[in-house]
Design an enzyme around this catalytic site. Structure first.
Site, short mmCIF file in Angstrom:
data_model
loop_
_atom_site.label_atom_id
_atom_site.label_comp_id
_atom_site.label_asym_id
_atom_site.label_seq_id
_atom_site.Cartn_x
_atom_site.Cartn_y
_atom_site.Cartn_z
CE1 TYR A 87 45.10 45.52 35.91
CE2 TYR A 87 45.04 46.26 37.73
CZ TYR A 87 45.76 46.24 36.18
OH TYR A 87 46.25 47.13 35.84
CG HIS A 141 41.83 39.75 34.51
ND1 HIS A 141 41.30 41.10 34.79
CD2 HIS A 141 42.19 39.78 32.97
CE1 HIS A 141 42.01 41.95 33.83
NE2 HIS A 141 43.26 41.75 33.34
CB CYS A 142 36.48 41.02 35.29
SG CYS A 142 35.36 40.50 36.64
CG MET A 143 37.98 46.32 39.61
SD MET A 143 40.08 46.47 39.26
CE MET A 143 39.70 47.98 37.42
CB SER A 187 36.19 37.88 34.52
OG SER A 187 35.85 37.61 35.45
#
Length: 254
Positions: free
Chosen positions: A59, A124-126, A132
Protein backbone atom coordinates in the site's frame (compact mmCIF):
# COMPACT_ATOMS: atom_id res chain seq x y z
CA UNK A 1 17.71 21.13 -7.34
CA UNK A 2 19.39 19.83 -10.45
CA UNK A 3 17.36 17.88 -13.01
CA UNK A 4 19.36 14.69 -12.44
CA UNK A 5 18.51 14.72 -8.73
CA UNK A 6 14.82 15.20 -9.51
CA UNK A 7 14.87 12.20 -11.84
CA UNK A 8 16.57 9.84 -9.40
CA UNK A 9 15.06 9.87 -5.90
CA UNK A 10 16.50 7.65 -3.19
CA UNK A 11 15.63 4.01 -3.79
CA UNK A 12 14.85 3.41 -0.11
CA UNK A 13 13.17 6.50 1.31
CA UNK A 14 12.04 7.99 -2.07
CA UNK A 15 13.17 11.48 -1.10
CA UNK A 16 15.69 13.51 -3.08
CA UNK A 17 19.20 13.53 -1.61
CA UNK A 18 22.67 12.49 -2.65
CA UNK A 19 23.71 8.98 -1.67
CA UNK A 20 26.48 10.23 0.58
CA UNK A 21 24.27 12.79 2.31
CA UNK A 22 21.66 12.45 5.04
CA UNK A 23 18.09 12.96 3.82
CA UNK A 24 16.77 16.30 5.03
CA UNK A 25 13.20 14.93 5.20
CA UNK A 26 13.48 11.63 7.07
CA UNK A 27 17.14 11.48 8.11
CA UNK A 28 17.85 8.35 6.06
CA UNK A 29 21.42 7.72 4.92
CA UNK A 30 23.16 4.93 3.02
CA UNK A 31 25.81 4.30 5.66
CA UNK A 32 27.44 1.22 4.22
CA UNK A 33 26.88 -1.68 1.83
CA UNK A 34 25.40 -3.94 4.53
CA UNK A 35 22.75 -1.41 5.53
CA UNK A 36 21.98 -0.72 1.88
CA UNK A 37 21.50 -4.41 1.12
CA UNK A 38 19.21 -4.95 4.12
CA UNK A 39 17.09 -1.98 3.07
CA UNK A 40 16.30 -3.27 -0.40
CA UNK A 41 13.19 -5.19 0.64
CA UNK A 42 11.80 -1.96 2.16
CA UNK A 43 12.31 -0.08 -1.06
CA UNK A 44 9.95 2.71 -2.01
CA UNK A 45 9.82 1.16 -5.48
CA UNK A 46 7.60 -1.87 -6.20
CA UNK A 47 9.12 -5.15 -7.38
CA UNK A 48 9.20 -5.70 -11.14
CA UNK A 49 7.75 -9.15 -11.89
CA UNK A 50 7.50 -8.93 -15.69
CA UNK A 51 9.64 -6.24 -17.35
CA UNK A 52 7.79 -3.15 -18.44
CA UNK A 53 4.39 -4.56 -17.43
CA UNK A 54 3.69 -6.20 -14.07
CA UNK A 55 4.76 -4.78 -10.70
CA UNK A 56 4.12 -6.05 -7.17
CA UNK A 57 4.13 -3.96 -4.02
CA UNK A 58 2.54 -2.68 -0.86
CA UNK A 59 0.00 0.00 0.00
CA UNK A 60 2.93 2.30 0.69
CA UNK A 61 4.18 1.74 -2.87
CA UNK A 62 0.72 2.56 -4.25
CA UNK A 63 0.65 5.85 -2.34
CA UNK A 64 3.83 7.27 -3.91
CA UNK A 65 2.36 9.24 -6.79
CA UNK A 66 5.61 10.68 -8.15
CA UNK A 67 7.47 7.37 -8.15
CA UNK A 68 4.65 5.54 -9.92
CA UNK A 69 4.62 8.22 -12.61
CA UNK A 70 8.40 7.96 -12.99
CA UNK A 71 8.03 4.23 -13.63
CA UNK A 72 5.16 4.78 -16.08
CA UNK A 73 2.60 2.94 -13.93
CA UNK A 74 -0.96 4.23 -14.36
CA UNK A 75 -3.06 1.13 -13.59
CA UNK A 76 -3.44 -0.29 -10.07
CA UNK A 77 -5.03 -3.55 -8.91
CA UNK A 78 -6.01 -3.15 -5.26
CA UNK A 79 -6.48 -6.58 -3.64
CA UNK A 80 -7.59 -5.28 -0.22
CA UNK A 81 -11.07 -3.69 0.16
CA UNK A 82 -9.89 -1.70 3.21
CA UNK A 83 -7.10 0.04 1.27
CA UNK A 84 -8.13 3.45 -0.04
CA UNK A 85 -7.61 4.38 -3.69
CA UNK A 86 -5.80 7.67 -3.26
CA UNK A 87 -5.48 9.08 -6.80
CA UNK A 88 -8.64 8.25 -8.72
CA UNK A 89 -8.12 11.17 -11.09
CA UNK A 90 -4.65 9.93 -12.05
CA UNK A 91 -4.73 6.12 -12.06
CA UNK A 92 -7.10 3.46 -13.34
CA UNK A 93 -8.06 1.32 -10.33
CA UNK A 94 -9.59 -2.12 -10.09
CA UNK A 95 -10.53 -3.34 -6.60
CA UNK A 96 -11.19 -6.87 -5.33
CA UNK A 97 -14.08 -6.74 -2.85
CA UNK A 98 -13.88 -10.16 -1.18
CA UNK A 99 -11.93 -9.97 2.10
CA UNK A 100 -11.77 -13.74 2.64
CA UNK A 101 -11.09 -15.55 -0.64
CA UNK A 102 -9.59 -13.92 -3.73
CA UNK A 103 -11.60 -13.83 -6.99
CA UNK A 104 -8.67 -14.88 -9.15
CA UNK A 105 -10.63 -14.85 -12.42
CA UNK A 106 -11.70 -11.24 -11.87
CA UNK A 107 -8.15 -10.17 -11.05
CA UNK A 108 -6.62 -12.06 -13.98
CA UNK A 109 -9.13 -10.56 -16.42
CA UNK A 110 -8.09 -7.06 -15.37
CA UNK A 111 -4.38 -7.87 -15.70
CA UNK A 112 -4.91 -9.44 -19.12
CA UNK A 113 -6.69 -6.29 -20.27
CA UNK A 114 -3.76 -4.20 -19.03
CA UNK A 115 -1.40 -6.48 -20.96
CA UNK A 116 -3.55 -6.12 -24.07
CA UNK A 117 -3.47 -2.33 -23.70
CA UNK A 118 0.30 -2.42 -23.10
CA UNK A 119 -0.23 -0.64 -19.79
CA UNK A 120 2.03 -1.00 -16.78
CA UNK A 121 0.13 -2.16 -13.70
CA UNK A 122 0.87 -2.37 -9.97
CA UNK A 123 -0.73 -5.16 -7.91
CA UNK A 124 -0.72 -4.37 -4.21
CA UNK A 125 -2.09 -5.37 -0.84
CA UNK A 126 -1.20 -3.86 2.54
CA UNK A 127 2.33 -5.29 2.85
CA UNK A 128 2.91 -6.84 -0.58
CA UNK A 129 3.58 -10.24 1.00
CA UNK A 130 0.38 -12.29 0.85
CA UNK A 131 -2.75 -11.35 -1.13
CA UNK A 132 -1.12 -9.43 -3.97
CA UNK A 133 1.61 -12.06 -4.59
CA UNK A 134 -1.14 -14.72 -4.70
CA UNK A 135 -2.90 -12.73 -7.44
CA UNK A 136 0.33 -12.40 -9.43
CA UNK A 137 1.00 -16.15 -9.11
CA UNK A 138 -2.55 -16.87 -10.32
CA UNK A 139 -1.99 -14.56 -13.31
CA UNK A 140 1.23 -16.35 -14.28
CA UNK A 141 -0.53 -19.70 -14.15
CA UNK A 142 -3.58 -18.62 -16.15
CA UNK A 143 -1.97 -16.36 -18.77
CA UNK A 144 1.50 -17.87 -19.16
CA UNK A 145 0.67 -21.54 -18.69
CA UNK A 146 3.16 -21.96 -15.83
CA UNK A 147 2.48 -24.41 -13.02
CA UNK A 148 2.04 -23.25 -9.43
CA UNK A 149 5.55 -24.15 -8.27
CA UNK A 150 7.19 -22.34 -11.19
CA UNK A 151 5.01 -19.26 -10.78
CA UNK A 152 5.60 -19.04 -7.04
CA UNK A 153 9.36 -19.39 -7.46
CA UNK A 154 9.40 -16.69 -10.14
CA UNK A 155 7.61 -14.22 -7.86
CA UNK A 156 9.62 -15.19 -4.76
CA UNK A 157 12.94 -14.57 -6.50
CA UNK A 158 11.85 -11.06 -7.52
CA UNK A 159 10.30 -10.19 -4.15
CA UNK A 160 11.97 -12.23 -1.38
CA UNK A 161 9.62 -10.86 1.29
CA UNK A 162 6.66 -12.81 -0.18
CA UNK A 163 4.97 -15.04 2.43
CA UNK A 164 1.74 -16.51 1.06
CA UNK A 165 -0.16 -18.16 3.91
CA UNK A 166 -1.46 -21.73 3.89
CA UNK A 167 -5.09 -20.75 3.24
CA UNK A 168 -4.27 -18.68 0.14
CA UNK A 169 -1.84 -21.30 -1.11
CA UNK A 170 -4.67 -23.83 -0.91
CA UNK A 171 -6.78 -21.48 -3.05
CA UNK A 172 -3.93 -21.33 -5.54
CA UNK A 173 -3.82 -25.13 -5.65
CA UNK A 174 -7.55 -25.18 -6.37
CA UNK A 175 -7.00 -22.59 -9.11
CA UNK A 176 -4.20 -24.71 -10.58
CA UNK A 177 -6.52 -27.73 -10.59
CA UNK A 178 -9.18 -25.63 -12.34
CA UNK A 179 -6.73 -24.58 -15.08
CA UNK A 180 -4.76 -27.78 -15.65
CA UNK A 181 -7.12 -30.44 -14.32
CA UNK A 182 -4.68 -31.57 -11.65
CA UNK A 183 -1.96 -30.30 -9.36
CA UNK A 184 1.71 -31.19 -9.47
CA UNK A 185 2.57 -34.19 -7.33
CA UNK A 186 6.35 -33.95 -7.59
CA UNK A 187 6.80 -31.24 -4.99
CA UNK A 188 5.76 -30.20 -1.48
CA UNK A 189 2.18 -29.10 -0.85
CA UNK A 190 3.53 -25.82 0.52
CA UNK A 191 6.69 -24.23 -0.94
CA UNK A 192 9.85 -24.08 1.16
CA UNK A 193 12.68 -21.87 -0.05
CA UNK A 194 16.14 -21.53 1.41
CA UNK A 195 17.60 -18.05 1.65
CA UNK A 196 20.43 -19.05 -0.70
CA UNK A 197 17.95 -19.80 -3.51
CA UNK A 198 16.44 -16.34 -3.51
CA UNK A 199 18.01 -13.61 -5.59
CA UNK A 200 17.72 -9.89 -4.75
CA UNK A 201 14.75 -8.33 -6.54
CA UNK A 202 15.84 -4.71 -6.53
CA UNK A 203 18.21 -3.35 -9.15
CA UNK A 204 16.84 0.10 -9.95
CA UNK A 205 19.45 2.33 -11.54
CA UNK A 206 21.73 -0.48 -12.68
CA UNK A 207 21.94 -2.09 -16.08
CA UNK A 208 20.42 -5.55 -16.15
CA UNK A 209 22.54 -8.36 -17.60
CA UNK A 210 21.46 -9.77 -20.94
CA UNK A 211 23.15 -12.47 -22.98
CA UNK A 212 20.55 -12.50 -25.74
CA UNK A 213 17.80 -14.67 -24.24
CA UNK A 214 14.35 -13.22 -23.73
CA UNK A 215 11.48 -13.79 -21.37
CA UNK A 216 8.56 -15.86 -22.69
CA UNK A 217 6.20 -13.74 -24.80
CA UNK A 218 3.07 -12.43 -23.08
CA UNK A 219 -0.05 -14.45 -23.79
CA UNK A 220 1.77 -17.62 -24.86
CA UNK A 221 0.20 -20.52 -23.01
CA UNK A 222 2.80 -22.90 -24.44
CA UNK A 223 5.71 -21.10 -22.83
CA UNK A 224 8.62 -23.40 -21.97
CA UNK A 225 9.80 -23.73 -18.37
CA UNK A 226 11.15 -20.53 -16.87
CA UNK A 227 14.05 -22.49 -15.44
CA UNK A 228 15.63 -23.22 -18.82
CA UNK A 229 17.44 -19.87 -18.72
CA UNK A 230 18.77 -17.62 -15.93
CA UNK A 231 16.01 -15.57 -14.35
CA UNK A 232 18.11 -12.40 -14.58
CA UNK A 233 17.84 -12.29 -18.35
CA UNK A 234 15.67 -9.41 -19.56
CA UNK A 235 14.40 -8.66 -23.09
CA UNK A 236 16.75 -6.34 -24.98
CA UNK A 237 13.87 -4.20 -26.16
CA UNK A 238 12.96 -3.20 -22.63
CA UNK A 239 14.11 0.26 -21.62
CA UNK A 240 13.46 2.32 -18.56
CA UNK A 241 13.57 6.05 -18.22
CA UNK A 242 12.04 9.27 -19.39
CA UNK A 243 10.74 7.71 -22.62
CA UNK A 244 8.22 5.68 -20.66
CA UNK A 245 6.69 8.64 -18.85
CA UNK A 246 3.43 10.22 -19.84
CA UNK A 247 2.60 13.89 -19.96
CA UNK A 248 4.99 14.57 -22.84
CA UNK A 249 7.98 13.32 -20.88
CA UNK A 250 7.62 15.85 -18.07
CA UNK A 251 8.63 14.76 -14.60
CA UNK A 252 6.35 15.46 -11.65
CA UNK A 253 7.31 18.53 -9.60
CA UNK A 254 9.34 18.03 -6.46
Amino acid sequence: MRKREREHPCGVCAHYHKKEETCGVCGHRMCDAAVQQSSLQLSAFPSEILPGFLYLGSYDNSSRLSLLKIQGIFHILNTVPACQNLYKNTFTYHCLQDEQSIPFDDAVNFLEQCEKDRARVLVHCMSGKNRSPAVVVAYLMKSKGWRLGQSYQWVKERRPSVEINQALYQQLQDFERKIFGNIENNGPTFPVFSSSSVAPAFNFGFEKPNDGAALPAFGNAGTPSIFTSPTSEIPQQFTFGAANIRNNGAFPPC
